[in-house]
Design a protein around this motif. Sequence first.
Motif, PDB file in Angstrom:
ATOM      1  N   UNK A 269      66.590  19.664  56.269  1.00 12.47           N
ATOM      2  CA  UNK A 269      67.581  19.261  55.266  1.00 12.47           C
ATOM      3  C   UNK A 269      68.194  20.531  54.694  1.00 12.47           C
ATOM      4  N   UNK A 270      69.307  20.963  55.263  1.00 17.14           N
ATOM      5  CA  UNK A 270      69.930  22.206  54.823  1.00 17.14           C
ATOM      6  C   UNK A 270      70.413  22.112  53.378  1.00 17.14           C
ATOM      7  N   UNK A 271      70.827  20.936  52.954  1.00 14.83           N
ATOM      8  CA  UNK A 271      71.267  20.767  51.565  1.00 14.83           C
ATOM      9  C   UNK A 271      70.110  21.035  50.608  1.00 14.83           C
ATOM     10  N   UNK A 272      68.958  20.435  50.866  1.00 14.11           N
ATOM     11  CA  UNK A 272      67.790  20.676  50.016  1.00 14.11           C
ATOM     12  C   UNK A 272      67.356  22.136  50.070  1.00 14.11           C
ATOM     13  N   UNK A 273      67.396  22.718  51.256  1.00 14.67           N
ATOM     14  CA  UNK A 273      66.973  24.112  51.407  1.00 14.67           C
ATOM     15  C   UNK A 273      67.825  25.017  50.522  1.00 14.67           C
ATOM     16  N   UNK A 309      61.626  28.014  82.116  1.00 13.07           N
ATOM     17  CA  UNK A 309      60.542  27.087  82.455  1.00 13.07           C
ATOM     18  C   UNK A 309      59.933  26.497  81.202  1.00 13.07           C
ATOM     19  N   UNK A 310      58.673  26.158  81.282  1.00 12.28           N
ATOM     20  CA  UNK A 310      58.002  25.572  80.134  1.00 12.28           C
ATOM     21  C   UNK A 310      58.304  24.086  79.984  1.00 12.28           C
ATOM     22  N   UNK A 311      57.368  23.397  79.368  1.00  9.86           N
ATOM     23  CA  UNK A 311      57.505  21.965  79.108  1.00  9.86           C
ATOM     24  C   UNK A 311      57.183  21.743  77.645  1.00  9.86           C
ATOM     25  N   UNK A 312      58.176  21.419  76.829  1.00 10.29           N
ATOM     26  CA  UNK A 312      57.944  21.356  75.376  1.00 10.29           C
ATOM     27  C   UNK A 312      56.698  20.576  74.977  1.00 10.29           C
ATOM     28  N   UNK A 313      56.479  19.402  75.590  1.00  8.41           N
ATOM     29  CA  UNK A 313      55.359  18.539  75.205  1.00  8.41           C
ATOM     30  C   UNK A 313      54.250  18.511  76.253  1.00  8.41           C
ATOM     31  N   UNK A 314      54.285  19.458  77.188  1.00  6.03           N
ATOM     32  CA  UNK A 314      53.250  19.496  78.210  1.00  6.03           C
ATOM     33  C   UNK A 314      53.241  18.209  79.011  1.00  6.03           C
ATOM     34  N   UNK A 315      52.069  17.579  79.120  1.00  5.18           N
ATOM     35  CA  UNK A 315      51.944  16.301  79.823  1.00  5.18           C
ATOM     36  C   UNK A 315      52.260  15.122  78.913  1.00  5.18           C
ATOM     37  N   UNK A 316      52.619  15.417  77.667  1.00  8.34           N
ATOM     38  CA  UNK A 316      52.911  14.362  76.709  1.00  8.34           C
ATOM     39  C   UNK A 316      54.379  13.995  76.675  1.00  8.34           C
ATOM     40  N   UNK A 317      54.789  13.372  75.580  1.00  9.53           N
ATOM     41  CA  UNK A 317      56.139  12.841  75.439  1.00  9.53           C
ATOM     42  C   UNK A 317      56.703  13.202  74.068  1.00  9.53           C
ATOM     43  N   UNK A 318      58.016  13.148  73.911  1.00  9.97           N
ATOM     44  CA  UNK A 318      58.602  13.393  72.592  1.00  9.97           C
ATOM     45  C   UNK A 318      58.179  12.317  71.604  1.00  9.97           C
ATOM     46  N   UNK A 319      58.197  12.635  70.327  1.00 10.10           N
ATOM     47  CA  UNK A 319      57.862  11.614  69.324  1.00 10.10           C
ATOM     48  C   UNK A 319      58.972  10.576  69.227  1.00 10.10           C
ATOM     49  N   UNK A 320      58.626   9.430  68.677  1.00 16.07           N
ATOM     50  CA  UNK A 320      59.616   8.389  68.443  1.00 16.07           C
ATOM     51  C   UNK A 320      60.563   8.838  67.331  1.00 16.07           C
ATOM     52  N   UNK A 321      61.686   8.181  67.153  1.00 11.82           N
ATOM     53  CA  UNK A 321      62.607   8.569  66.076  1.00 11.82           C
ATOM     54  C   UNK A 321      61.929   8.459  64.712  1.00 11.82           C
ATOM     55  N   UNK A 322      62.403   9.231  63.750  1.00 13.10           N
ATOM     56  CA  UNK A 322      61.796   9.157  62.411  1.00 13.10           C
ATOM     57  C   UNK A 322      61.983   7.780  61.783  1.00 13.10           C
ATOM     58  N   UNK A 323      61.060   7.431  60.925  1.00 14.99           N
ATOM     59  CA  UNK A 323      61.175   6.164  60.220  1.00 14.99           C
ATOM     60  C   UNK A 323      62.428   6.161  59.347  1.00 14.99           C
ATOM     61  N   UNK A 324      63.045   4.992  59.164  1.00 13.51           N
ATOM     62  CA  UNK A 324      64.289   4.946  58.378  1.00 13.51           C
ATOM     63  C   UNK A 324      64.160   5.606  57.003  1.00 13.51           C
ATOM     64  N   UNK A 325      63.028   5.395  56.340  1.00  6.63           N
ATOM     65  CA  UNK A 325      62.857   5.970  54.996  1.00  6.63           C
ATOM     66  C   UNK A 325      62.676   7.479  55.023  1.00  6.63           C
ATOM     67  N   UNK A 326      62.425   8.041  56.205  1.00  7.49           N
ATOM     68  CA  UNK A 326      62.185   9.478  56.312  1.00  7.49           C
ATOM     69  C   UNK A 326      63.310  10.214  57.036  1.00  7.49           C
ATOM     70  N   UNK A 327      64.391   9.522  57.316  1.00  7.49           N
ATOM     71  CA  UNK A 327      65.528  10.145  57.983  1.00  7.49           C
ATOM     72  C   UNK A 327      66.261  11.050  56.997  1.00  7.49           C
ATOM     73  N   UNK A 328      66.554  12.268  57.422  1.00  6.97           N
ATOM     74  CA  UNK A 328      67.345  13.181  56.605  1.00  6.97           C
ATOM     75  C   UNK A 328      68.786  12.677  56.583  1.00  6.97           C
ATOM     76  N   UNK A 332      73.328  16.096  55.306  1.00 10.68           N
ATOM     77  CA  UNK A 332      72.462  17.185  54.866  1.00 10.68           C
ATOM     78  C   UNK A 332      72.054  18.100  56.009  1.00 10.68           C
ATOM     79  N   UNK A 333      72.285  17.665  57.226  1.00  9.90           N
ATOM     80  CA  UNK A 333      71.826  18.508  58.329  1.00  9.90           C
ATOM     81  C   UNK A 333      72.683  18.402  59.582  1.00  9.90           C
ATOM     82  N   UNK A 334      73.310  17.250  59.800  1.00  5.49           N
ATOM     83  CA  UNK A 334      73.856  16.956  61.117  1.00  5.49           C
ATOM     84  C   UNK A 334      75.050  17.833  61.455  1.00  5.49           C
ATOM     85  N   UNK A 335      74.813  18.928  62.208  1.00  5.36           N
ATOM     86  CA  UNK A 335      75.948  19.719  62.655  1.00  5.36           C
ATOM     87  C   UNK A 335      76.699  18.976  63.739  1.00  5.36           C
TER      88      UNK A 335
END
Length: 339
Positions: A269-273, A309-328, A332-335
């Motif tokens: 949240x660049x605005x809060x920062x 190279x590299x794999x950000x999450x290794x053998x895993x997966x990206x997280x699900x989208x943030x919960x609605x109440x926790x969305x910035x 405040x951030x979206x370039x």
Amino acid sequence: MSDGDGTGGEFTRDMHYLTTRITEDGRDGYPVEPGRYRLIVARACPWANRAIIVRRLLGLEDVLSMGICGPVHDERSWTFDLDPGGVDPVLKIPRLQDAYFARDPHYPRGITVPAMVDVPTGAVVTNDFAQITLDLSTQWRRYHREGAPDLYPEALRDEIDEVAEPVFRDVNNGVYRCGFAASQDAYDAAYDRLFARLDQLTDRLSTQRFLVGDTITEADVRLFTTLVRFDAVYHGHFKCNRSKLTEMPVLWNYARDLFQTPGFGDTIDFTHIKQHYYMVHTNINPTRIVPKGPDLSHWLEPHNRETLGGRPFGDGTPPHPPRPAEVVPPDHWAPTSRS
């Protein structure tokens, strides 16, 4: 975040935290239990931002709730002014200091975030920011989401710790040692150490995508939260002005790689920062004027780090989208890409 003056005008961070741990075996009296604890954060704070990122990457939202303080606090405490009535809906308190005083009515130190609060008693368990994220990775493993990355793999822990220590000393805390220096000599020394370390990190990251191994680890989380604030705050406000992040190509591309990774940029949240640093630090910015810049449009542009190279999450997966109440909030951030 706490601050103080050391000898010779050097900024010295108060590192005396509540070190009680929440562990799988409950050896400190606080066992890991779904729903029992609440993570209190402020999006403005880089130390709290680590915990926000790790909680999201590991998928702990269902078992560890999160309360978010506003960006601007007074000398007493972080406050819950973002919530209806200015009261945290779970803890039923207006100020984070209330949870510290529930632990110790005479608590003498700074009221800091992140803080883990025991909901039944309303008392802070720990505000040891470095240990909190490590424990989320190691002690809360039973409740990690399917596909969660291992941010602190046992085989790499020594190397992660070895990398993280100078990053904390010279970069994470180094920007504060520049900004809060009370003498020219103290500032000059902190400035030199900061950029010497950034140059060393540039060398390291010029040949590998992530700091340790070929996946994202705790070390990357710790560096990212300082880099993402660098041009918005530290370059000007804290006088870290040899180079902007955008003028350090390797670190700029590395930071954008992480920013564009789910769980990183969507917590920023660049605005809060900017509101926090420019409005709270009146000894540095007495007018409390918040700058309009910098231009955020380049954060979503290609970084080309995949070629390493590299794999950000290794053998895993990206997280699900943030919960609605926790969305910035998007503004405040979206370039947005320039047309």
